[in-house]
Design a protein around this motif. Structure first.
Motif, PDB file in Angstrom:
ATOM      1  N   ARG A  74      46.115  42.461  26.141  1.00 23.62           N
ATOM      2  CA  ARG A  74      46.081  41.264  26.962  1.00 23.62           C
ATOM      3  C   ARG A  74      46.336  41.655  28.408  1.00 23.62           C
ATOM      4  O   ARG A  74      47.399  42.201  28.729  1.00 23.62           O
ATOM      5  N   LEU A  75      45.360  41.383  29.249  1.00 23.49           N
ATOM      6  CA  LEU A  75      45.496  41.637  30.670  1.00 23.49           C
ATOM      7  C   LEU A  75      46.058  40.397  31.354  1.00 23.49           C
ATOM      8  O   LEU A  75      45.725  39.266  30.989  1.00 23.49           O
ATOM      9  N   SER A  76      46.888  40.619  32.359  1.00 22.15           N
ATOM     10  CA  SER A  76      47.445  39.535  33.156  1.00 22.15           C
ATOM     11  C   SER A  76      47.129  39.772  34.623  1.00 22.15           C
ATOM     12  O   SER A  76      47.043  40.922  35.068  1.00 22.15           O
ATOM     13  N   CYS A  77      46.985  38.693  35.347  1.00 26.26           N
ATOM     14  CA  CYS A  77      46.743  38.779  36.791  1.00 26.26           C
ATOM     15  C   CYS A  77      47.618  37.725  37.453  1.00 26.26           C
ATOM     16  O   CYS A  77      47.357  36.523  37.314  1.00 26.26           O
ATOM     17  N   ALA A  78      48.625  38.182  38.166  1.00 26.83           N
ATOM     18  CA  ALA A  78      49.544  37.280  38.869  1.00 26.83           C
ATOM     19  C   ALA A  78      49.055  37.070  40.292  1.00 26.83           C
ATOM     20  O   ALA A  78      48.825  38.040  41.022  1.00 26.83           O
ATOM     21  N   ALA A  79      48.902  35.817  40.664  1.00 27.56           N
ATOM     22  CA  ALA A  79      48.342  35.471  41.974  1.00 27.56           C
ATOM     23  C   ALA A  79      49.416  34.916  42.901  1.00 27.56           C
ATOM     24  O   ALA A  79      50.341  34.230  42.469  1.00 27.56           O
ATOM     25  N   SER A  80      49.252  35.195  44.178  1.00 30.37           N
ATOM     26  CA  SER A  80      50.146  34.640  45.193  1.00 30.37           C
ATOM     27  C   SER A  80      49.434  34.621  46.534  1.00 30.37           C
ATOM     28  O   SER A  80      48.459  35.351  46.740  1.00 30.37           O
ATOM     29  N   GLY A  81      49.901  33.761  47.424  1.00 35.89           N
ATOM     30  CA  GLY A  81      49.364  33.725  48.776  1.00 35.89           C
ATOM     31  C   GLY A  81      48.216  32.749  48.985  1.00 35.89           C
ATOM     32  O   GLY A  81      47.685  32.676  50.100  1.00 35.89           O
ATOM     33  N   PHE A  82      47.825  32.026  47.964  1.00 36.65           N
ATOM     34  CA  PHE A  82      46.789  31.003  48.098  1.00 36.65           C
ATOM     35  C   PHE A  82      47.034  29.949  47.024  1.00 36.65           C
ATOM     36  O   PHE A  82      47.861  30.131  46.135  1.00 36.65           O
ATOM     37  N   SER A  83      46.292  28.866  47.125  1.00 33.68           N
ATOM     38  CA  SER A  83      46.478  27.771  46.178  1.00 33.68           C
ATOM     39  C   SER A  83      45.790  28.092  44.860  1.00 33.68           C
ATOM     40  O   SER A  83      44.581  27.882  44.687  1.00 33.68           O
ATOM     41  N   PHE A  84      46.562  28.603  43.926  1.00 34.30           N
ATOM     42  CA  PHE A  84      46.014  29.041  42.642  1.00 34.30           C
ATOM     43  C   PHE A  84      45.321  27.895  41.915  1.00 34.30           C
ATOM     44  O   PHE A  84      44.273  28.093  41.290  1.00 34.30           O
ATOM     45  N   SER A  85      45.879  26.709  42.002  1.00 32.10           N
ATOM     46  CA  SER A  85      45.318  25.582  41.256  1.00 32.10           C
ATOM     47  C   SER A  85      43.936  25.176  41.752  1.00 32.10           C
ATOM     48  O   SER A  85      43.205  24.476  41.050  1.00 32.10           O
ATOM     49  N   ARG A  86      43.563  25.609  42.937  1.00 26.27           N
ATOM     50  CA  ARG A  86      42.265  25.256  43.503  1.00 26.27           C
ATOM     51  C   ARG A  86      41.252  26.389  43.423  1.00 26.27           C
ATOM     52  O   ARG A  86      40.149  26.275  43.933  1.00 26.27           O
ATOM     53  N   ALA A  87      41.619  27.482  42.799  1.00 24.11           N
ATOM     54  CA  ALA A  87      40.751  28.658  42.774  1.00 24.11           C
ATOM     55  C   ALA A  87      40.104  28.838  41.414  1.00 24.11           C
ATOM     56  O   ALA A  87      40.736  28.630  40.375  1.00 24.11           O
ATOM     57  N   ALA A  88      38.845  29.242  41.438  1.00 22.05           N
ATOM     58  CA  ALA A  88      38.210  29.748  40.225  1.00 22.05           C
ATOM     59  C   ALA A  88      38.709  31.162  40.011  1.00 22.05           C
ATOM     60  O   ALA A  88      38.815  31.941  40.970  1.00 22.05           O
ATOM     61  N   MET A  89      39.008  31.511  38.775  1.00 28.22           N
ATOM     62  CA  MET A  89      39.549  32.828  38.464  1.00 28.22           C
ATOM     63  C   MET A  89      38.614  33.539  37.501  1.00 28.22           C
ATOM     64  O   MET A  89      38.140  32.944  36.527  1.00 28.22           O
ATOM     65  N   ASN A  90      38.367  34.802  37.770  1.00 27.12           N
ATOM     66  CA  ASN A  90      37.376  35.553  37.013  1.00 27.12           C
ATOM     67  C   ASN A  90      37.895  36.948  36.676  1.00 27.12           C
ATOM     68  O   ASN A  90      38.740  37.489  37.397  1.00 27.12           O
ATOM     69  N   TRP A  91      37.346  37.500  35.628  1.00 26.94           N
ATOM     70  CA  TRP A  91      37.588  38.897  35.280  1.00 26.94           C
ATOM     71  C   TRP A  91      36.255  39.649  35.335  1.00 26.94           C
ATOM     72  O   TRP A  91      35.258  39.201  34.757  1.00 26.94           O
ATOM     73  N   TYR A  92      36.276  40.768  36.021  1.00 24.94           N
ATOM     74  CA  TYR A  92      35.148  41.687  36.083  1.00 24.94           C
ATOM     75  C   TYR A  92      35.588  43.021  35.480  1.00 24.94           C
ATOM     76  O   TYR A  92      36.771  43.296  35.339  1.00 24.94           O
ATOM     77  N   ARG A  93      34.599  43.851  35.199  1.00 26.24           N
ATOM     78  CA  ARG A  93      34.908  45.215  34.784  1.00 26.24           C
ATOM     79  C   ARG A  93      33.854  46.166  35.331  1.00 26.24           C
ATOM     80  O   ARG A  93      32.719  45.767  35.596  1.00 26.24           O
ATOM     81  N   GLN A  94      34.275  47.407  35.483  1.00 29.09           N
ATOM     82  CA  GLN A  94      33.354  48.433  35.955  1.00 29.09           C
ATOM     83  C   GLN A  94      33.628  49.722  35.208  1.00 29.09           C
ATOM     84  O   GLN A  94      34.729  50.284  35.292  1.00 29.09           O
ATOM     85  N   ALA A  95      32.624  50.175  34.494  1.00 28.68           N
ATOM     86  CA  ALA A  95      32.709  51.442  33.784  1.00 28.68           C
ATOM     87  C   ALA A  95      32.147  52.544  34.681  1.00 28.68           C
ATOM     88  O   ALA A  95      31.353  52.271  35.589  1.00 28.68           O
ATOM     89  N   PRO A  96      32.521  53.800  34.442  1.00 31.33           N
ATOM     90  CA  PRO A  96      32.023  54.910  35.270  1.00 31.33           C
ATOM     91  C   PRO A  96      30.504  54.949  35.293  1.00 31.33           C
ATOM     92  O   PRO A  96      29.847  54.882  34.252  1.00 31.33           O
ATOM     93  N   GLY A  97      29.948  55.021  36.492  1.00 25.20           N
ATOM     94  CA  GLY A  97      28.511  55.115  36.635  1.00 25.20           C
ATOM     95  C   GLY A  97      27.758  53.813  36.466  1.00 25.20           C
ATOM     96  O   GLY A  97      26.526  53.803  36.492  1.00 25.20           O
ATOM     97  N   LYS A  98      28.501  52.720  36.278  1.00 27.51           N
ATOM     98  CA  LYS A  98      27.854  51.421  36.086  1.00 27.51           C
ATOM     99  C   LYS A  98      28.283  50.446  37.174  1.00 27.51           C
ATOM    100  O   LYS A  98      29.307  50.638  37.835  1.00 27.51           O
TER     101      LYS A  98
END
Length: 121
Positions: free
Chosen positions: A19-43
């Motif tokens: 389970r990955l977690s991402c803790a946000a601060s410094g902006f209005s979290f409730s108004r933001a769309a939140m996304n997860w990306y990934r990048q594999a080597p060479g891709k």
């Protein structure tokens, strides 16, 4: 100061979970769309899962449907990615992304530093 801090990556055996977690601060979290990306080597970096500010899941990579689940906790200002039944193709650096529109209509995009997921026996 805007911060997105990912945690939870590591080494896992095929078929395992993380389970990955991402803790946000410094902006209005409730108004933001939140996304997860990934990048594999060479891709190229690819969108894994996305959630609107109201909690609607808008996009999910076909290869992870039924295995990965995105969620968010507004009180903790944290977005999660539950990853089950991991396989070698899931190995990558995973990045948290926030898309936030301020009161002036300006769109800001923020990125975390990434957390590495290794799938190996």
């Amino acid at each position: 100061q805007v911060q997105l801090v990912e945690t939870g990556g590591g080494l896992v055996q095929p078929g395992g979970s993380l389970r990955l977690s991402c803790a946000a601060s410094g902006f209005s979290f409730s108004r933001a769309a939140m996304n997860w990306y990934r990048q594999a080597p060479g891709k190229e970096r690819e969108l894994v899962a996305a959630m609107t500010s109201t909690g609607t899941i808008t996009n999910s990579l076909d290869s992870v449907k039924g295995r990965f689940t995105i969620s968010r906790d507004k009180a903790k200002k944290t977005v999660y990615l539950q990853m089950n039944n991991l396989n070698a193709e899931d190995a990558a650096v995973y990045y948290c992304n926030a898309v936030y529109m301020n009161d002036d209509g300006d769109v800001h995009k923020y990125w975390g530093q990434g957390t590495q997921v290794i799938v190996s026996s």
